[in-house]
Design an enzyme around this catalytic site. Structure first.
Site, PDB file in Angstrom:
ATOM      1  N   GLY A 143      59.889  25.691 -38.956  1.00 30.95           N
ATOM      2  CA  GLY A 143      59.608  24.034 -38.855  1.00 30.95           C
ATOM      3  C   GLY A 143      59.271  23.618 -40.447  1.00 30.95           C
ATOM      4  O   GLY A 143      59.096  22.378 -40.391  1.00 30.95           O
ATOM      5  N   THR A 144      59.344  24.065 -41.487  1.00 30.44           N
ATOM      6  CA  THR A 144      58.990  23.466 -42.692  1.00 30.44           C
ATOM      7  C   THR A 144      60.180  22.845 -43.019  1.00 30.44           C
ATOM      8  O   THR A 144      60.086  22.225 -44.214  1.00 30.44           O
ATOM      9  CB  THR A 144      58.459  24.517 -43.604  1.00 30.44           C
ATOM     10  N   GLY A 145      61.315  22.903 -42.550  1.00 28.15           N
ATOM     11  CA  GLY A 145      62.304  22.082 -42.915  1.00 28.15           C
ATOM     12  C   GLY A 145      63.427  22.954 -43.964  1.00 28.15           C
ATOM     13  O   GLY A 145      64.236  22.502 -44.977  1.00 28.15           O
ATOM     14  N   LYS A 146      63.553  24.330 -43.514  1.00 25.60           N
ATOM     15  CA  LYS A 146      64.681  24.833 -44.489  1.00 25.60           C
ATOM     16  C   LYS A 146      65.949  24.620 -44.119  1.00 25.60           C
ATOM     17  O   LYS A 146      66.702  24.382 -45.039  1.00 25.60           O
ATOM     18  CB  LYS A 146      64.303  26.501 -44.191  1.00 25.60           C
ATOM     19  N   THR A 147      66.351  24.429 -42.945  1.00 25.60           N
ATOM     20  CA  THR A 147      67.656  23.955 -42.562  1.00 25.60           C
ATOM     21  C   THR A 147      68.036  22.884 -43.096  1.00 25.60           C
ATOM     22  O   THR A 147      68.932  22.422 -43.509  1.00 25.60           O
ATOM     23  CB  THR A 147      67.750  23.996 -40.978  1.00 25.60           C
ATOM     24  N   GLU A 200      32.351  24.185 -26.595  1.00 28.22           N
ATOM     25  CA  GLU A 200      33.245  23.344 -27.568  1.00 28.22           C
ATOM     26  C   GLU A 200      32.247  22.936 -28.580  1.00 28.22           C
ATOM     27  O   GLU A 200      32.362  22.963 -29.660  1.00 28.22           O
ATOM     28  CB  GLU A 200      33.890  22.294 -26.780  1.00 28.22           C
TER      29      GLU A 200
HETATM   30  P1  ADP Z   1      63.061  25.434 -40.418  1.00 26.87           P
HETATM   31  O1  ADP Z   1      64.884  25.697 -40.397  1.00 26.87           O
HETATM   32  O2  ADP Z   1      62.422  25.757 -41.484  1.00 26.87           O
HETATM   33  O3  ADP Z   1      62.672  26.273 -39.208  1.00 26.87           O
HETATM   34  P2  ADP Z   1      64.045  22.778 -39.933  1.00 26.87           P
HETATM   35  O4  ADP Z   1      64.933  22.501 -41.116  1.00 26.87           O
HETATM   36  O5  ADP Z   1      65.145  23.084 -38.612  1.00 26.87           O
HETATM   37  O6  ADP Z   1      62.938  23.834 -39.936  1.00 26.87           O
HETATM   38  O7  ADP Z   1      63.093  21.517 -39.313  1.00 26.87           O
HETATM   39  C1  ADP Z   1      63.212  20.859 -38.009  1.00 26.87           C
HETATM   40  C2  ADP Z   1      62.751  19.379 -38.077  1.00 26.87           C
HETATM   41  O8  ADP Z   1      61.690  19.293 -38.713  1.00 26.87           O
HETATM   42  C3  ADP Z   1      63.948  18.956 -39.109  1.00 26.87           C
HETATM   43  O9  ADP Z   1      64.975  18.583 -38.163  1.00 26.87           O
HETATM   44  C4  ADP Z   1      63.129  17.573 -39.571  1.00 26.87           C
HETATM   45  O10 ADP Z   1      63.283  16.392 -38.336  1.00 26.87           O
HETATM   46  C5  ADP Z   1      61.818  18.176 -39.376  1.00 26.87           C
HETATM   47  N1  ADP Z   1      61.220  18.342 -40.713  1.00 26.87           N
HETATM   48  C6  ADP Z   1      60.894  19.570 -41.235  1.00 26.87           C
HETATM   49  N2  ADP Z   1      60.523  19.499 -42.553  1.00 26.87           N
HETATM   50  C7  ADP Z   1      60.822  18.369 -42.901  1.00 26.87           C
HETATM   51  C8  ADP Z   1      60.538  17.419 -44.281  1.00 26.87           C
HETATM   52  N3  ADP Z   1      60.034  18.041 -45.213  1.00 26.87           N
HETATM   53  N4  ADP Z   1      60.944  16.242 -44.097  1.00 26.87           N
HETATM   54  C9  ADP Z   1      61.380  15.546 -43.023  1.00 26.87           C
HETATM   55  N5  ADP Z   1      61.739  16.306 -41.769  1.00 26.87           N
HETATM   56  C10 ADP Z   1      61.215  17.500 -41.732  1.00 26.87           C
HETATM   57 ZN    ZN Z   2      35.830  28.631 -27.601  1.00 32.15          ZN
END
Ligand code: ADP
Ligand code: ZN
Length: 657
Positions: A247-251, A466
């Site tokens: 989810g860090t935006g590799k794709t 908590e």
């Molecule tokens: P990964 O391939 O690292 O698992 P993705 O590229 O599929 O992650 O990211 C999923 C979504 O998260 C993207 O489609 C985008 O909407 C959002 N996202 C992740 N990183 C970014 C970023 N740096 N800037 C903008 N959007 C991002």
């Molecule tokens: Zn706890």
């Protein structure tokens, strides 16, 4: 994102099955039709061998010379002729029939056809025939019998039908047998390769990640202008590895590279290569590179490369198929001409399991780390995703960015979308700060679970638990706000209440003290239960698990215990997922590690309890406020600790509802 895709796939498969059944029905019908037509045409067009009135050609000629023939109809394969006497007889018959029948003008009797004879003409042209016919006053005409069509209909068409139905039948059967396309077509382009001629994504869509962008800049420049590099003799890397948490935006980055360079984007997931049949993956790799070469320059993006690129000497035992696929990938990487402009980008969150051969120079020798975003990265990501969203005036994205420490880009994208949905649900025209904050909790902890009814006693227990966490955390850190949110509203993911901790910004190193205070914080919940209610609850299970794991790491991996010192007792197994590790020491040592861990936990537990005892008044005050409000922010808690009115606290700019 993957999860969303699953139901889609299933419904697709359902659709295929339906189509296949229809196909089966259609094929049966076609076969039946073919058989029927064959029989019909066959019976219509088979030449009748026993022609009753057939005469030899010589007889025909003789009758002509004897003036016996009245008319002849010629075609290339057959002459049909009528004798004068028969013609005469037929005419007479017709006349008598008309005379007998008084109504003949109205109901004429059927025409009486004269008897006809046939003969087969000579294959040698009989040049004297026409003069002869003229001489003896024979009427003659020529008809073109369309022999080609007759022949075609009678002899060829049935076979065509048969052939077509056979092909359809085979295709149907092989589809049923798992879509392998028959034995000859194993693995032929069956992998799900997605090609986008234009991704439409640019670096402007990728927030933050400046270092990653910088490393990729060169690749883009190369795709634009390969000549510049080849002239000097510089070789560009054929591949780069994007490493980072999910989810860090590799794709997204890979797509942006294609978009910036304006080249096609091929994407495939590593898991698509791995099939049951040995050799399929390898042939898919080959196909992929072949296709890509046709559209060069282009980008090939292989997601989850660790599924095929796993180290070949791992302990699980070999996997032939994966090895072959990997070998093929290596061969393709070495084989293709880098000046063509095919660049392979691969993504993984487990670089440590990759085969060393993949990382050698000339292959994926460039590693680009895609980090979790820091404060400014998160702010930029929020800005990118709110570009097309109408925001209310009270929205302060900077504060949302502060509250979402530890989130990755995908979380933030999700958060913004949830907020927009919430605004629509509430019938508002724009997204406000409260929407953003509420959806942050949804993204992190799941939606609030309506309908779980807690007793007063349970609520009180959870509140103290908590607040126990939060208080221990804040007291250890010189009154710095340690948590962003405390709630006792049950959320879907199984927790009854939770405390959202703020990871410290930009902290890459954990000192021994940090780790100890983290463990104390985790144990704070249990301590509060013991201190206030003199009991223990099952709600602390997760805290205990995490505290124990930290303590174990402290001893086995960070070398921080007095007993073992800087001796490594474990190795990391996957750094970017859950940071799992495996012990690498003797069993005796492992038992001693356990003993050390127990001691750390016990010490921390006592210290946490001490902190709570000292600050019992604060504990009661915050817990009471939490019980009343059910959800409070870190800022409200700090206000209470400082003796201010929590109602005046700045809650990330949101108006409490
Ligand atoms: P990964 O391939 O690292 O698992 P993705 O590229 O599929 O992650 O990211 C999923 C979504 O998260 C993207 O489609 C985008 O909407 C959002 N996202 C992740 N990183 C970014 C970023 N740096 N800037 C903008 N959007 C991002
Ligand atoms: Zn706890």
């Amino acid at each position: 994102m993957n999860q969303n895709n699953v139901p889609n796939n299933q419904s697709n498969q359902g659709g295929n099955k339906n189509n296949r059944n229809k196909g089966a029905f259609g094929i049966v019908t076609i076969v039946l039709w073919a058989i029927l037509l064959t029989l019909l045409l066959g019976s219509l067009f088979t030449p009748q061998s026993s022609d009753a009135n057939a005469v030899p050609y010589s007889t025909f000629r003789q009758w002509v010379t004897e003036d016996k023939v009245a008319s002849v109809t010629m075609s290339s394969s057959k002459f049909t002729f009528v004798l004068l006497e028969d013609k005469q007889a037929a005419l007479e018959q017709q006349e008598t029939a008309q005379q007998r029948n008084p109504l003949s003008p109205f109901f004429p009797p059927a025409e009486v056809k004269p008897k006809t004879y046939t003969t087969t003409p000579l294959s040698i042209e009989d040049e004297q025939l026409i003069p002869l016919l003229t001489e003896h006053n024979v009427e003659y005409e020529y008809t073109e019998e369309s022999t080609f069509w007759l022949f075609f209909a009678a002899q060829i068409l049935p076979y065509v039908f048969l052939a077509v139905s056979m092909v359809l039948l085979f295709r149907f059967i092989s589809n049923k047998m798992g879509g392998m396309g028959g034995i000859g077509g194993v693995g032929k382009a069956n992998a799900k390769v997605y090609v986008e001629k234009k991704t439409g994504v640019t670096f402007a869509d990728v927030a933050g990640q400046d270092e990653a962008k910088e490393s990729l800049e060169e690749i883009i420049d190369f795709l634009h202008n390969p000549g510049k590099y080849t002239e000097i003799g510089a070789k560009l890397p054929k591949g780069a590895l994007l490493v980072g948490s999910p989810g860090t935006g590799k794709t997204l980055l890979a797509k942006a590279v294609a978009g910036e360079a304006n080249v096609p984007f091929f994407s495939i997931s590593g898991s698509d290569f791995v099939e049951m049949f040995v050799g399929v993956g390898a042939s898919r790799v080959r196909d992929l590179f072949k296709e890509a070469a046709k559209l060069a320059p282009c980008i090939i993006f292989i997601d989850e490369i660790d599924t095929i690129g796993k180290s070949r000497d791992n302990r699980m035992g070999g996997n032939d198929e994966r090895e072959q696929t990997l070998n093929q990938l290596l061969a393709e990487l070495d084989g293709f001409d880098p000046t063509k402009g095919v660049i392979v980008l691969a993504a993984t969150n487990r670089p440590e399991v990759l085969d060393k051969a993949l990382l050698r120079p000339g292959r994926f020798d460039r590693r680009i780390t895609v980090d979790r975003p820091n404060l400014s990265g998160r702010l930029a990501t929020l800005q990118v995703h709110t570009r097309n969203i109408r925001l209310a005036e009270d929205v302060d994205l900077k504060k949302i960015a502060q509250a979402t420490a530890g989130c990755v880009g995908a979380d933030l994208a999700n958060l913004v979308n949830e907020a927009a949905l919430r605004a629509v649900r509430h019938g508002r025209q724009a997204v406000n700060q409260q929407d953003l904050l509420t959806s942050f909790e949804m993204v992190i902890a799941g939606a609030e679970k309506k309908g779980t009814v807690l007793t007063e006693k349970e609520k009180k227990l959870i509140a103290y638990h908590e607040v126990g966490h939060a208080l221990v955390a804040s007291k250890q850190k010189d009154d710095v706000m340690p948590v962003s949110k405390i709630t006792i509203v049950p959320h879907v993911q199984g927790t009854l209440g939770y405390t959202l901790h703020l990871p410290e910004e930009e902290k890459f190193l954990m000192t021994k003290e940090d780790l100890y205070s983290e463990i104390r914080t985790l144990l704070g919940g249990r301590c509060a239960e013991e201190l206030v209610f003199e009991t223990k609850t099952s709600g602390a299970a997760n805290d205990i698990e995490r505290a124990t794991e930290l303590a174990r790491k402290l001893v086995a991996m960070f070398g921080m215990s007095d007993k073992f010192g800087a001796m490594g007792l474990a190795t990391v197994q996957n750094q970017y997922l859950d940071g799992g590790y495996g012990l690498t020491c003797a069993q005796d040592t492992a038992a001693q590690v356990d003993e050390e861990v127990r001691k750390i936990i016990e010490d921390c537990h006592n210290e946490a309890r001490g902190i709570l005892e000292e600050n019992r008044a604060d504990l009661d005050a915050v817990a009471a406020y939490l019980l009343e409000k059910e959800t409070i922010t870190g800022q409200e808690m700090m206000a209470i600790l400082h003796g201010d009115d929590p109602a005046n606290a700045d809650n990330y700019g949101a108006n409490p509802q």
